[in-house]
Scaffold this motif. Structure first.
Motif, PDB file in Angstrom:
ATOM      1  N   ASP A  65      42.694  40.866  39.229  1.00 61.11           N
ATOM      2  CA  ASP A  65      41.544  40.395  40.001  1.00 61.11           C
ATOM      3  C   ASP A  65      41.497  38.883  39.822  1.00 61.11           C
ATOM      4  O   ASP A  65      41.074  38.393  38.773  1.00 61.11           O
ATOM      5  CB  ASP A  65      40.266  41.051  39.482  1.00 61.11           C
ATOM      6  CG  ASP A  65      39.024  40.626  40.251  1.00 61.11           C
ATOM      7  OD1 ASP A  65      39.102  39.657  41.038  1.00 61.11           O
ATOM      8  OD2 ASP A  65      37.973  41.256  40.049  1.00 61.11           O
ATOM      9  N   SER A  67      39.649  36.716  40.856  1.00 57.29           N
ATOM     10  CA  SER A  67      38.326  36.092  40.726  1.00 57.29           C
ATOM     11  C   SER A  67      37.891  36.030  39.262  1.00 57.29           C
ATOM     12  O   SER A  67      36.873  35.439  38.942  1.00 57.29           O
ATOM     13  CB  SER A  67      37.283  36.860  41.546  1.00 57.29           C
ATOM     14  OG  SER A  67      36.989  38.115  40.957  1.00 57.29           O
ATOM     15  N   LYS A  68      38.707  36.627  38.376  1.00 62.32           N
ATOM     16  CA  LYS A  68      38.406  36.630  36.941  1.00 62.32           C
ATOM     17  C   LYS A  68      39.466  35.824  36.199  1.00 62.32           C
ATOM     18  O   LYS A  68      40.610  36.252  36.051  1.00 62.32           O
ATOM     19  CB  LYS A  68      38.343  38.062  36.420  1.00 62.32           C
ATOM     20  CG  LYS A  68      37.219  38.837  37.085  1.00 62.32           C
ATOM     21  CD  LYS A  68      37.074  40.214  36.542  1.00 62.32           C
ATOM     22  CE  LYS A  68      35.870  40.846  37.222  1.00 62.32           C
ATOM     23  NZ  LYS A  68      35.867  42.266  37.128  1.00 62.32           N
ATOM     24  N   GLU A  71      41.727  37.425  33.588  1.00 61.39           N
ATOM     25  CA  GLU A  71      42.789  38.285  34.118  1.00 61.39           C
ATOM     26  C   GLU A  71      43.964  37.451  34.630  1.00 61.39           C
ATOM     27  O   GLU A  71      45.118  37.840  34.471  1.00 61.39           O
ATOM     28  CB  GLU A  71      42.255  39.189  35.229  1.00 61.39           C
ATOM     29  CG  GLU A  71      41.424  40.346  34.721  1.00 61.39           C
ATOM     30  CD  GLU A  71      41.156  41.383  35.796  1.00 61.39           C
ATOM     31  OE1 GLU A  71      42.037  41.629  36.655  1.00 61.39           O
ATOM     32  OE2 GLU A  71      40.058  41.967  35.755  1.00 61.39           O
TER      33      GLU A  71
END
Length: 92
Positions: A65, A67-68, A71
């Motif tokens: 992901d 957006s993280k 990660e």
């Protein structure tokens, strides 16, 4: 004008599980590159991986992901350890 060969290059495609990311991955493979795919969708990654392999390309995929931040860093470290650094193609 001849297209640049990407033979021996390794390219990272975010969003590689579908849409434009999938199309880009296939174009990179047709130009000779190996691809690493990042996407949040494991089913899409599996499908793109099968398409890449069906045309004789190398593909490694990671569920990420983007957006993280954590990660992204984790996936980048894992990818570097497993297969090496990626290239930035300047022309397709």
């Amino acid at each position: 004008m001849p297209k640049k060969s990407l033979k021996g290059e390794l390219a990272l495609v975010t969003g590689g599980g579908g849409g434009l990311g999938r199309l880009l991955a296939l174009r990179l493979v047709r130009a000779g590159a190996s691809v690493v795919l990042w996407d949040i969708n494991p089913e899409g990654l599996d499908e793109t991986t099968k398409l890449v392999q069906s045309i004789g390309g190398y593909c490694k995929s990671y569920v990420v992901d983007i957006s993280k931040r954590e990660e992204v860093y984790k996936a980048a470290d894992q990818m570097r350890n497993e297969i090496g650094d990626v290239s930035f193609p300047t022309q397709l």
